[in-house]
Design an enzyme around this catalytic site. Sequence first.
Site, PDB file in Angstrom:
ATOM      1  N   LYS A 170      94.217  54.400  -9.342  1.00 12.45           N
ATOM      2  CA  LYS A 170      93.731  53.350  -9.641  1.00 12.45           C
ATOM      3  C   LYS A 170      94.313  51.994  -8.867  1.00 12.45           C
ATOM      4  O   LYS A 170      95.385  51.850  -8.650  1.00 12.45           O
ATOM      5  CB  LYS A 170      93.905  52.864 -11.137  1.00 12.45           C
ATOM      6  CG  LYS A 170      93.087  53.850 -12.057  1.00 12.45           C
ATOM      7  CD  LYS A 170      93.214  53.738 -13.398  1.00 12.45           C
ATOM      8  CE  LYS A 170      92.270  54.547 -14.358  1.00 12.45           C
ATOM      9  NZ  LYS A 170      90.874  54.389 -14.373  1.00 12.45           N
ATOM     10  N   ASP A 196      90.899  60.880 -11.066  1.00 11.06           N
ATOM     11  CA  ASP A 196      90.630  59.960 -12.309  1.00 11.06           C
ATOM     12  C   ASP A 196      89.807  60.067 -13.327  1.00 11.06           C
ATOM     13  O   ASP A 196      89.612  59.409 -14.031  1.00 11.06           O
ATOM     14  CB  ASP A 196      90.418  58.400 -11.399  1.00 11.06           C
ATOM     15  CG  ASP A 196      90.864  57.097 -12.163  1.00 11.06           C
ATOM     16  OD1 ASP A 196      91.377  57.487 -13.410  1.00 11.06           O
ATOM     17  OD2 ASP A 196      90.372  56.089 -11.899  1.00 11.06           O
ATOM     18  N   GLU A 212      89.636  62.163 -15.154  1.00 15.38           N
ATOM     19  CA  GLU A 212      90.511  63.425 -15.991  1.00 15.38           C
ATOM     20  C   GLU A 212      90.297  63.846 -17.489  1.00 15.38           C
ATOM     21  O   GLU A 212      90.568  64.682 -17.861  1.00 15.38           O
ATOM     22  CB  GLU A 212      91.836  62.799 -15.680  1.00 15.38           C
ATOM     23  CG  GLU A 212      92.572  62.009 -17.056  1.00 15.38           C
ATOM     24  CD  GLU A 212      92.000  60.552 -16.838  1.00 15.38           C
ATOM     25  OE1 GLU A 212      91.247  60.183 -15.897  1.00 15.38           O
ATOM     26  OE2 GLU A 212      92.239  60.086 -17.698  1.00 15.38           O
ATOM     27  N   ARG A 266      87.683  64.055 -19.120  1.00 17.14           N
ATOM     28  CA  ARG A 266      86.676  65.075 -19.453  1.00 17.14           C
ATOM     29  C   ARG A 266      87.492  66.728 -19.069  1.00 17.14           C
ATOM     30  O   ARG A 266      87.024  67.529 -19.805  1.00 17.14           O
ATOM     31  CB  ARG A 266      85.357  65.000 -18.482  1.00 17.14           C
ATOM     32  CG  ARG A 266      85.679  64.971 -17.143  1.00 17.14           C
ATOM     33  CD  ARG A 266      84.524  64.422 -16.228  1.00 17.14           C
ATOM     34  NE  ARG A 266      84.632  62.816 -16.476  1.00 17.14           N
ATOM     35  CZ  ARG A 266      83.634  62.120 -15.841  1.00 17.14           C
ATOM     36  NH1 ARG A 266      82.668  62.580 -15.084  1.00 17.14           N
ATOM     37  NH2 ARG A 266      83.686  60.740 -15.780  1.00 17.14           N
TER      38      ARG A 266
HETATM   39  N1  BES Z   1      90.295  56.210 -18.586  1.00 18.13           N
HETATM   40  C1  BES Z   1      89.483  55.988 -17.709  1.00 18.13           C
HETATM   41  C2  BES Z   1      88.423  55.064 -18.410  1.00 18.13           C
HETATM   42  C3  BES Z   1      88.689  53.674 -18.602  1.00 18.13           C
HETATM   43  C4  BES Z   1      88.286  52.542 -17.838  1.00 18.13           C
HETATM   44  C5  BES Z   1      88.869  53.664 -20.045  1.00 18.13           C
HETATM   45  C6  BES Z   1      88.573  51.351 -18.274  1.00 18.13           C
HETATM   46  C7  BES Z   1      89.222  52.300 -20.621  1.00 18.13           C
HETATM   47  C8  BES Z   1      89.015  51.206 -19.727  1.00 18.13           C
HETATM   48  C9  BES Z   1      89.025  57.170 -17.178  1.00 18.13           C
HETATM   49  O1  BES Z   1      89.854  58.185 -17.006  1.00 18.13           O
HETATM   50  C10 BES Z   1      88.458  56.863 -15.871  1.00 18.13           C
HETATM   51  O2  BES Z   1      89.403  56.571 -15.088  1.00 18.13           O
HETATM   52  N2  BES Z   1      87.135  56.975 -15.506  1.00 18.13           N
HETATM   53  C11 BES Z   1      86.486  56.791 -14.182  1.00 18.13           C
HETATM   54  C12 BES Z   1      85.808  57.796 -13.816  1.00 18.13           C
HETATM   55  C13 BES Z   1      85.219  57.933 -12.430  1.00 18.13           C
HETATM   56  C14 BES Z   1      86.390  58.066 -11.564  1.00 18.13           C
HETATM   57  C15 BES Z   1      84.108  58.711 -12.209  1.00 18.13           C
HETATM   58  C16 BES Z   1      85.909  55.467 -14.237  1.00 18.13           C
HETATM   59  O3  BES Z   1      85.386  54.925 -15.309  1.00 18.13           O
HETATM   60  O4  BES Z   1      86.276  54.504 -13.290  1.00 18.13           O
HETATM   61 ZN    ZN Z   2      91.204  58.054 -18.522  1.00 14.08          ZN
HETATM   62 MN    MN Z   3      91.043  57.917 -15.301  1.00  9.24          MN
END
Ligand code: BES
Ligand code: ZN
Ligand code: MN
Length: 488
Positions: free
Chosen positions: A265, A335, A337, A339
């Site tokens: 990230k 990222d 992860e 799921r």
């Molecule tokens: N933990 C994040 C989602 C998240 C984002 C939670 C902001 C709280 C605040 C999750 O693991 C994630 O990184 N999701 C990605 C998915 C993408 C790579 C398909 C996302 O939402 O960008």
């Molecule tokens: Zn996450």
């Molecule tokens: Mn993530």
Amino acid sequence: MTSLTAIDFTETDLDALAGAAGKLAILVTDDGKLDPAGRRVNRLTKGAVARLVDSDRWGKVKVGEGFTMGFPAGLEAKALLVVKLDRRPSVAEARKAGASLAKFKGKGALTICTGATTRIAELALGLVLRAYTFDAHKSGDKTELEGALIHCAKPDEAKADLGAAMAVAEGVVFTRDLVNEPSNILTTQEFADRLEAMKDLGLEVEVLEEADLEKLGMRTLLAVGQGSESPSKVVVMSWNGGGKEKPLALVGKGVVFDTGGISLKPAAGMENMTMDMGGAGVVSGVMKTLALRKAKANVVGLVGLVENMPDGRAQRPGDVVTSMKGDTVEVINTDAEGRLVLCDVMWYAQERFEPTGMIDLATLTGAIIIGLGHENAGVFSNNDDFCKAFLKSAEAEGEGAWRMPLGAAYDAMLKSRVADMKNVGGRDAGSITAAQFLQRFVKDETPWIHLDIAGVASVKSDTTLAPKGATGWGVMALDRLIRDEYEE
Ligand code: BES
Ligand code: ZN
Ligand code: MN
């Protein structure tokens, strides 16, 4: 961790109001007439309360909100808060009034006098929830609620109702403390330890270690944690307060920190990913509440605890891993992860417990925040009746929830060239494709709800019942659902 403070009730004693030290709150009705406490304090303050209630300013005060006077003449109290509250308030109004009183936390006693005849325990719940602070890591003076004495007409009734309300408050506070805790402290081990400590409440708590998970075949979960020094764990909490029927299963995403892994990230805002165990936090809070109030229901709570780190051993984009179910997953983005953690825990929950229903909670996608902001969690379900019952409970508890669609066309976006599915479906409909991924691990006969709580688990500004930070969203709705649908 925050300790909940002593709240006590007593019969209304008008003579005590003049001499009440610290801070005094009176709750007066909106019908133009002052109740006895209002009249008494009005006399002591030489008409200040009547002038307030007659003013234009009072007209703008909403039910449950109030107006503060500092160092009021005629009273011992350092401050007087006059709150607008009807004699028979709704649950939401009573909680809001309690929350308004929370600004009086800090040094000194708090005396509350209300003419409301019902829902006094709800008022106390609002007070305790809004007075919450996470100051475990701050040195210096703490501004906690030290205690409150509530004068009301039926103190015994209020006392009897307080037990259930405080069980809810304890659950919410447990969730908030977990979600607010930084990741160097709340490791997978520390999380598991805090859950094991709930054995004292009569919960069965079982910790599955990496070797156990390996034996069960939870490869997608283990793959997420393989770049971290913290060992991955699954914790199973069982509350068997009901009869012989199969349990309701609650499953939570417990990523104690989400760097994104090799699909790292950006630095800005990454610190917020300490809350990526929010789903597991809510499951834990609900289990605590059920145990404290000795719920007459069978509920099993499972949390997948992992840390998503980049490392020489971390999983790579392009890796293909086999889930416990046997389906293979091409990891396009490390990222995505959550799921990968949930799918194995959900499958395990169904294989082991054959639950009558399954609800998973996860801070799963940033996309749900784009769609619904911080007001509503995304709700996905394969069962209309189950879903409606949940939405009703969420509404009754004032926790925002909004149903989102599922469908074959979205599912098709997960098609992989090399495996049974990819772990991401692309930018479009990101929250829905995440839910579709999870649905592949739900048996047709299992009524299922997926709650994407990325937007509501932790917020950047105060809400009615919570200061900024962790909210504990979902503990009250799920407890209500269990009360209404699973207990006799
Ligand atoms: N933990 C994040 C989602 C998240 C984002 C939670 C902001 C709280 C605040 C999750 O693991 C994630 O990184 N999701 C990605 C998915 C993408 C790579 C398909 C996302 O939402 O960008
Ligand atoms: Zn996450
Ligand atoms: Mn993530």
